[in-house]
Design a protein around this motif. Structure first.
Motif, short mmCIF file in Angstrom:
data_model
loop_
_atom_site.label_atom_id
_atom_site.label_comp_id
_atom_site.label_asym_id
_atom_site.label_seq_id
_atom_site.Cartn_x
_atom_site.Cartn_y
_atom_site.Cartn_z
N ARG B 218 0.86 -1.18 0.00
CA ARG B 218 0.00 0.00 0.00
C ARG B 218 0.89 1.23 0.00
O ARG B 218 2.07 1.16 0.34
CB ARG B 218 -0.91 0.00 1.23
N LEU B 219 0.29 2.34 -0.39
CA LEU B 219 1.08 3.55 -0.59
C LEU B 219 0.32 4.75 -0.01
O LEU B 219 -0.88 4.86 -0.17
CB LEU B 219 1.29 3.75 -2.10
N THR B 233 -1.03 0.20 -3.78
CA THR B 233 0.00 0.88 -4.57
C THR B 233 -0.39 0.98 -6.04
O THR B 233 -0.30 2.05 -6.66
CB THR B 233 1.32 0.13 -4.45
N GLY B 234 -0.87 -0.14 -6.61
CA GLY B 234 -1.19 -0.18 -8.02
C GLY B 234 -2.26 0.83 -8.38
O GLY B 234 -2.12 1.60 -9.34
N SER B 235 -3.33 0.88 -7.57
CA SER B 235 -4.42 1.76 -7.95
C SER B 235 -4.05 3.23 -7.71
O SER B 235 -4.44 4.09 -8.49
CB SER B 235 -5.71 1.38 -7.23
N VAL B 236 -3.28 3.51 -6.66
CA VAL B 236 -2.88 4.91 -6.42
C VAL B 236 -2.05 5.42 -7.60
O VAL B 236 -2.26 6.52 -8.09
CB VAL B 236 -2.07 5.04 -5.11
N ARG B 241 -6.27 9.73 -7.60
CA ARG B 241 -7.47 10.55 -7.45
C ARG B 241 -7.12 11.99 -7.13
O ARG B 241 -7.81 12.90 -7.54
CB ARG B 241 -8.37 9.96 -6.34
N HIS B 242 -6.03 12.18 -6.39
CA HIS B 242 -5.67 13.54 -6.01
C HIS B 242 -4.78 14.17 -7.08
O HIS B 242 -3.89 13.51 -7.60
CB HIS B 242 -4.93 13.51 -4.67
N ARG B 534 2.70 -5.78 -11.53
CA ARG B 534 1.69 -6.02 -10.50
C ARG B 534 0.42 -6.55 -11.17
O ARG B 534 0.07 -6.14 -12.25
CB ARG B 534 1.31 -4.73 -9.80
N ALA B 535 -0.29 -7.40 -10.47
CA ALA B 535 -1.59 -7.80 -10.96
C ALA B 535 -2.47 -6.56 -10.94
O ALA B 535 -2.34 -5.72 -10.06
CB ALA B 535 -2.18 -8.88 -10.07
#
Lengths: 276, 538
Positions: B218-219, B233-236, B241-242, B534-535
């Motif tokens: 996670r990030l 981490t992957g989605s950030v 979003r920011h 990453r998946a």
């Protein structure tokens, strides 16, 4: 706890600066206005008077006012010490800077010469020098000044060598500036803080050394008053007139202490690493 | 229950709030990345969590480790947790170790502080810990001192200290930032390995998005002392979003300037012929010396007018020595440097000045390259010394103003001192100084390495514009392959004082032929590659 310690330190620095300032003002008053001339006149009737409203610090065996003598002595002490520091700065700094920018054999020669002078017992040699050249304030300035030269030469050489590796000096070289110009334009301005600090400390040491020289009769000659000779003169009278020893002794200690604290404080101001 | 639970953490120094309402959790065995630019409060967070803040700082909020509140804990109780429950690794391996203790003694000391074991047993455990971080006691004995090790090896010792007691949480603050890319790849792999073997959680602080993308589950993104975005981490990184996160991701990969095809130039601008630069070996005894070290070993290169050339290599490869020789700051032991066909010498004589005017430099550290005691006008005007005659005051001021405008600064800044400017602005000033004599070639020695990604993008764009507008040639010296790839046409790869590969940037960095270049390219953190690995959704 920390806050009070800080405040105390701040006060010590201010007190030191104020004391040093007072000594300078005293010396200036003597030189410029002759404010204490009356007190320096012989007055056998008032000899060995204890401290009173008329004579704050009492009088000596010749009836001279001790306060006036201390003021006049401040001028000699400060003058000799300032002269010695000026010799040290005037010769030592150019020597150190040139050694640093020239490098090689010249640099090595200056460094070893410094080591040589450092290896000598300075006060003893100052006594020897003053004795061979003849006593007097001018020769005291030279005798003490000689030993300030390697102090400033070493300091400016070391400081310059660290600065020489900095990128802004390399940029100046890429801009085609010669070595001496770089020393003047880039090295010296960045060394002033360091030099001011060391000058203050050498000033304190010089005042103590001048007192030593005049104590053994190699400084200012009678009738010119000086702190060191006042101490010498007071030796046989301490039992009946203790103020004769106490007053110049305290003046000397307080001045040296004030200048040392001032130097230490300036070091903290100029050296960001020492700042808290 | 989370292993570490930080809620509403704030840090103030004096009246300044440096960290505001920072909250995050780390589960056992999880890697949390904490990313942001310099000054965002990353390191401060790491220090606050381990209660190592400077005495002038005050922390508020709650930091719970295994349910215990750390912020309220007395120092003596904390000592039992630090080292035992929480291990720490910092950026600079050179200062993290005691130079007077052997590496074995340092690790054994940590063991003996926390566990009631005998001296021999502590030594035994130290040997095992050092073995785990890849310092096999058979090859690197326990009685080595830190100065006998390389930077990467020292960071391994620091890591051995941190993991000797198998802590549940490792706080790693920029653990690989001071290391070369190939060493960085090794240390990161080692961290992953240790974490997996011990089930150790990691709080990984880094400015390098590719590093956290490779490492973190996670990030959290920090900006001006607050977390602006957090998640997988992957989605950030894939769909931030920011807007600040989006800008960070965008700036991470430098914008390519576009290839500029050029035929072979009629006459090269800069030519180096067989440059050799040796340094005397270090003293091994009172009278004996080690053999001389060859920092630059027979390097030849040419740069044509308007050409943008990259020079890459790791620390110690001789890049900086070569740059100093090209600038005639140091004379080569063998070989020569020619500018516009004439030999460049160190003495600033009049004809030499004309040559020097063609060649200027921008250094890495924007804080060290400007004299703190001079005003900007004096700093920028310094190379005007190379002109044939002195300029009149208004002419001088006009040229300084023009140079400042060219780098995007107000001409009014000329009266100010360097300390009034930020790092990015200072680097602009350094570029203005290089441009003021209208050189034909500028050597950029790691000129954007000390800058944050957003500033780096601005400076690179500025350099691109200037090269288009003025037909400037660049020698871009950098350890950062991403930057070199974006802004150069041709690339030289340097290793151990030699150029080992040379060709168009595309060819060298995309299809490297020399094994060293291949290793360098493979070890360089790559955001796209890390995310692709990453998946989706992870």
């Amino acid at each position: 706890m920390i806050a009070t310690a800080r405040r105390w330190r701040l006060d010590a620095g201010l007190a030191a600066a104020a004391t040093a300032g007072l000594v300078v003002v005293l010396a200036a008053l003597v030189s410029l206005t002759g404010a204490f001339d009356a007190g320096l006149a012989l007055n056998i009737d008032a000899r060995l008077a204890a401290p009173s409203a008329a004579h704050w610090f009492g009088t000596d065996p010749l009836g001279r006012d001790v306060l006036a003598m201390i003021a006049a002595g401040a001028r000699v002490s400060l003058g000799v010490s300032l002269g010695a520091v000026a010799i040290g700065l005037g010769i030592g700094v150019p020597l150190g800077l040139v050694a640093a920018v020239v490098g090689g054999v010249g640099d090595e020669a200056v460094a070893r010469l410094n080591d040589l002078v450092f290896a000598m017992p300075s006060l003893l040699l100052a006594v020897l020098l003053a004795a061979t050249m003849g006593p007097g304030p001018a020769n005291a300035v030279i005798a003490l000044g000689v030993f300030n030269v390697p102090v400033f030469a070493r300091l400016s050489r070391a400081g310059a060598r660290t600065l020489l590796a900095r990128d802004f000096v390399l940029a100046a070289r890429v801009a085609g500036k010669g070595r001496l110009r770089i020393a003047l334009e880039h090295l010296l301005p960045n060394l002033t803080g360091l030099l001011i600090v060391q000058a203050t400390i050498q000033l304190a040491l010089g005042i103590a050394a001048e007192a030593g020289l005049s104590y053994v009769g190699l400084g200012a000659q009678p009738p010119a008053p000086s702190w060191g000779r006042m101490l010498n003169d007071a030796q046989t009278l301490t039992a009946i007139a203790p103020w004769l020893a106490w007053c110049p002794g305290i003046a000397l200690s307080v001045t040296v202490l004030a200048l040392s604290v001032l130097g230490e404080r300036l070091r903290e101001v100029f050296d960001p690493r020492a700042r808290r | 229950m989370a292993l570490l639970n930080v809620s509403g953490l704030g840090v103030t120094i004096g009246a300044e709030a440096l960290l505001r309402d920072v909250s995050f959790e780390i589960a056992a065995g999880e890697v949390l990345g904490l990313a942001g630019e310099s000054g965002s409060g990353k390191s401060l967070t790491a220090l606050a969590v381990s209660r190592l803040l400077p005495a002038t700082a005050t922390a508020t909020g709650a930091v719970r480790f295994e349910g215990q509140e750390l912020l309220a804990m007395p120092e003596s109780a904390l000592c039992a947790i630090r080292g035992r429950g929480i291990g720490l690794v910092f950026q600079e391996p050179a200062t993290a170790l005691n130079p007077l203790l052997t590496i074995g003694a340092q690790v054994a000391e940590t063991v003996r502080i926390h566990l009631p074991v005998s001296r021999a047993e502590a030594q035994e455990r130290a040997a095992r810990a050092l073995g785990r971080v890849g310092l096999d006691p058979a090859r690197i004995p326990l009685d080595r001192y830190p100065h006998q090790l390389s930077g990467g090896q020292r960071q391994r010792v620091a890591l051995a200290l941190a993991v000797a007691l198998t802590p549940k949480l490792l706080i790693a603050d920029e653990p690989t930032t001071a290391l070369d890319v190939t060493t960085q790849a090794q240390i990161l792999a080692l961290l992953r390995e240790l974490a997996a073997a011990d089930g150790m959680a990691i709080l990984l602080v880094s400015h390098d998005l590719a590093v956290v993308a490779e490492m973190a589950d996670r990030l959290a993104i920090l900006h001006r002392g607050a977390i602006v975005e957090a998640g997988r981490t992957g989605s950030v990184l894939r769909s931030p979003r920011h807007p600040y996160t989006a800008a960070l991701v965008r700036d991470y990969t430098p914008v390519a300037l576009g290839v500029r095809a050029r035929g072979p130039a009629a006459s090269p601008l800069l030519e180096a012929l067989g440059i050799v630069r040796e340094y005397p070996g270090s003293r091994t005894g009172f009278l004996s010396r080690a053999p001389a070290q060859r920092a630059v070993d027979g390097v030849s290169l040419t740069i044509g007018p308007g050409e943008r050339v990259g020079l890459v290599g790791e620390s110690g490869s001789g890049k900086s020595t070569l740059v100093r020789t090209l600038l005639a700051l140091e004379a080569p032991d063998r070989g020569s440097v020619r500018v516009a066909g004439e030999t460049l010498a160190a003495r600033p004589t009049l004809p030499q000045r004309r040559l020097r005017r063609l060649l200027q430099v921008v250094f890495q550290d924007p804080y060290g390259s400007l004299n703190p005691r001079h005003r900007i006008e004096r700093i920028v005007a310094e190379p005007l010394h190379l002109l044939d005659g002195p300029l009149s005051r208004p002419e001088r001021a006009a040229r300084v103003a023009a140079a400042l405008v060219a780098v995007g600064l107000e001409p009014g800044t000329a009266r100010r001192f360097p300390h009034e400017f930020s790092g990015g602005q200072r680097q602009r000033i350094a570029i203005a100084r290089a441009l003021v004599v209208e050189p034909r070639l500028v050597i950029l020695d790691e000129a954007v390495s000390a800058l944050d990604a957003s500033l780096r993008t601005q400076i690179l764009e500025l350099l691109g514009r200037l090269s288009e507008a003025r037909g400037l040639a660049y020698l871009f010296v950098s350890h950062d392959l991403g930057v070199v790839r974006a802004v150069t046409d041709r690339t030289l790869v340097m290793q151990a004082g030699r150029i080992v590969e040379e060709g168009t940037t595309e060819q060298v960095l995309l299809a490297p032929r020399h094994p060293y270049t291949q290793a360098l390219v493979a070890a360089t953190p790559n955001l796209e590659r890390a995310l692709a690995g990453r998946a989706s959704g992870a």
